[in-house]
Design a protein around this motif. Structure first.
Motif, short mmCIF file in Angstrom:
data_model
loop_
_atom_site.label_atom_id
_atom_site.label_comp_id
_atom_site.label_asym_id
_atom_site.label_seq_id
_atom_site.Cartn_x
_atom_site.Cartn_y
_atom_site.Cartn_z
N THR A 111 -26.61 26.35 41.42
CA THR A 111 -27.68 25.37 41.39
C THR A 111 -27.51 24.45 40.19
O THR A 111 -26.76 24.76 39.26
CB THR A 111 -29.06 26.06 41.33
OG1 THR A 111 -30.10 25.11 41.53
CG2 THR A 111 -29.27 26.75 39.99
N SER A 112 -28.18 23.32 40.24
CA SER A 112 -28.18 22.36 39.12
C SER A 112 -29.63 22.08 38.75
O SER A 112 -30.32 21.30 39.40
CB SER A 112 -27.48 21.06 39.53
OG SER A 112 -26.12 21.29 39.85
N ALA A 113 -30.10 22.75 37.72
CA ALA A 113 -31.48 22.58 37.27
C ALA A 113 -31.59 21.39 36.34
O ALA A 113 -30.62 21.02 35.67
CB ALA A 113 -31.95 23.85 36.56
N PRO A 114 -32.77 20.74 36.24
CA PRO A 114 -32.96 19.63 35.30
C PRO A 114 -32.64 20.07 33.88
O PRO A 114 -33.23 21.05 33.39
CB PRO A 114 -34.45 19.29 35.46
CG PRO A 114 -34.82 19.81 36.82
CD PRO A 114 -33.98 21.04 37.02
N LEU A 138 -24.62 21.10 50.99
CA LEU A 138 -25.20 20.47 49.80
C LEU A 138 -24.10 20.18 48.78
O LEU A 138 -23.15 20.94 48.64
CB LEU A 138 -26.25 21.38 49.15
CG LEU A 138 -27.61 21.50 49.83
CD1 LEU A 138 -28.46 22.51 49.09
CD2 LEU A 138 -28.32 20.15 49.87
N LYS A 139 -24.29 19.09 48.03
CA LYS A 139 -23.36 18.74 46.96
C LYS A 139 -23.90 19.29 45.65
O LYS A 139 -24.93 18.84 45.14
CB LYS A 139 -23.18 17.22 46.88
CG LYS A 139 -21.97 16.80 46.06
CD LYS A 139 -21.73 15.31 46.18
CE LYS A 139 -20.42 14.90 45.54
NZ LYS A 139 -20.17 13.44 45.68
N ILE A 140 -23.21 20.28 45.11
CA ILE A 140 -23.61 20.94 43.87
C ILE A 140 -22.42 20.96 42.93
O ILE A 140 -21.33 21.37 43.32
CB ILE A 140 -24.10 22.37 44.13
CG1 ILE A 140 -25.32 22.36 45.07
CG2 ILE A 140 -24.45 23.08 42.83
CD1 ILE A 140 -25.78 23.74 45.48
N GLY A 141 -22.63 20.49 41.70
CA GLY A 141 -21.53 20.46 40.75
C GLY A 141 -20.39 19.57 41.18
O GLY A 141 -19.23 19.85 40.87
N GLY A 142 -20.71 18.50 41.92
CA GLY A 142 -19.70 17.54 42.34
C GLY A 142 -18.91 17.94 43.56
O GLY A 142 -17.98 17.23 43.96
#
Length: 311
Positions: free
Chosen positions: A42-45, A159-163
């Motif tokens: 995941t990519s959290a704020p 989903l696009k996560i971490g590029g």
């Protein structure tokens, strides 16, 4: 939309509340401390600007954000996001979540996610919730399974996560399936006798606390090791077998452990440590005591032997 009550109860160790601007320092500090835990799932704020954008987005009518907080210290345990809620004839939404480092593997996020599920099906009167999870994220899959979600399908490059575009499994729960089954002695779920994956999933979802994660890990190992495995629930226990060759493994929930029984266990090398009956041997698996490598070896040996009964 309404908000879930943040009342503390004697049975729960956490409560929910919505994030506010004043949470920014603690939230960003928790995200920074959790980079290793979150990557690549995941990519959290992680900046003030992204945190403000997150609050703005989650304030829209179709979204809701919930902080999971400890009752004893008010520390941030993690986040559960309810997004893209559509009412009318659909009445469904998406669930996303992540824990913060130092609070994982304690069942705290399970309590928080279950509280959000109850709120969604109760106060919000939704019909369905969906969570999309990367296949290798075993901890996340165990979490949703323990909360009653069932696997519905697979979405490549979802989903696009971490590029990178990443594959995801699609897990969902319906309001009609959210009611908790009866727990028998030792916390063992009472599940009707039936064949197939669904009753096994229902059993695993109903296993209390950390034991549900153990059940999910056993199930995942069996499916990975034995293509086409037969599943059933018998005598309130999941069974695994090979068609026409009988059952080779079952497990059962007890107060302090999960007992995994190999029905031809005396023929395994080394044999599992428990049991004195003629053929079966078992191992009592306690929290944080799951030897995946040894369990995989036993499964591979067991499936090559004649099974017990008819599958």
């Amino acid at each position: 939309m309404s908000s879930p009550s943040n009342a503390r109860t004697s049975r729960s160790r956490v409560h929910l509340r919505q994030p506010v601007a004043e949470d920014q320092p603690a939230f960003l500090a928790a995200v920074r401390a959790s980079r290793a835990l979150h990557r690549p799932w995941t990519s959290a704020p992680d900046t003030p600007a992204r945190f403000r954008a997150y609050l703005e987005r989650m304030a829209l009518p179709a979204h809701r954000a919930y902080l999971v907080c400890r009752n004893d210290t008010n520390e941030l345990v993690g986040v559960v996001n309810l997004t893209n809620v559509v009412l009318g004839f659909f009445r469904s939404g998406y669930v996303g979540y992540y824990a913060f480092s130092g609070h994982e593997r304690q069942g705290l996020m399970r309590e928080g996610l279950r509280a959000v599920v109850r709120h969604a099906f109760g106060s919000l009167k939704l019909h369905r919730l969906e969570a999309n999870i990367q296949p290798a994220n075993a901890a996340s899959i165990a979490l949703v399974a323990s909360c009653g979600f069932s696997k519905e399908g697979f979405s490549p490059r979802y989903l696009k996560i971490g590029g990178r575009w990443r594959d995801h499994e699609r897990w969902a729960i319906l309001a009609s399936r959210a009611a908790r089954p009866i727990l028998l002695a030792g916390g063992n779920p009472q599940i009707a006798k039936a064949d197939g994956d669904d009753p096994v999933r229902a059993y695993i979802a109903a296993m209390p606390g950390w034991k549900s994660g153990i059940g999910q890990r056993i199930d995942t190992l069996v499916v990975r090791t034995v293509p086409g495995v037969r599943k059933a629930v018998k005598w309130n226990s999941p069974f695994y077998g090979v068609e026409g060759r009988g059952w080779f493994l079952g497990f059962h929930t007890f107060t302090n452990y999960v007992k995994a029984t190999f029905f031809q266990g005396t023929s395994l090398r080394p044999p599992p440590p428990g049991g004195k009956v003629r053929e079966a041997r078992w191992i009592d698996i306690r929290e944080d005591d799951f030897d995946e490598a040894q369990m995989t070896k036993w499964i591979r040996q067991a499936v090559a032997l004649p099974g017990w009964g008819k599958s």
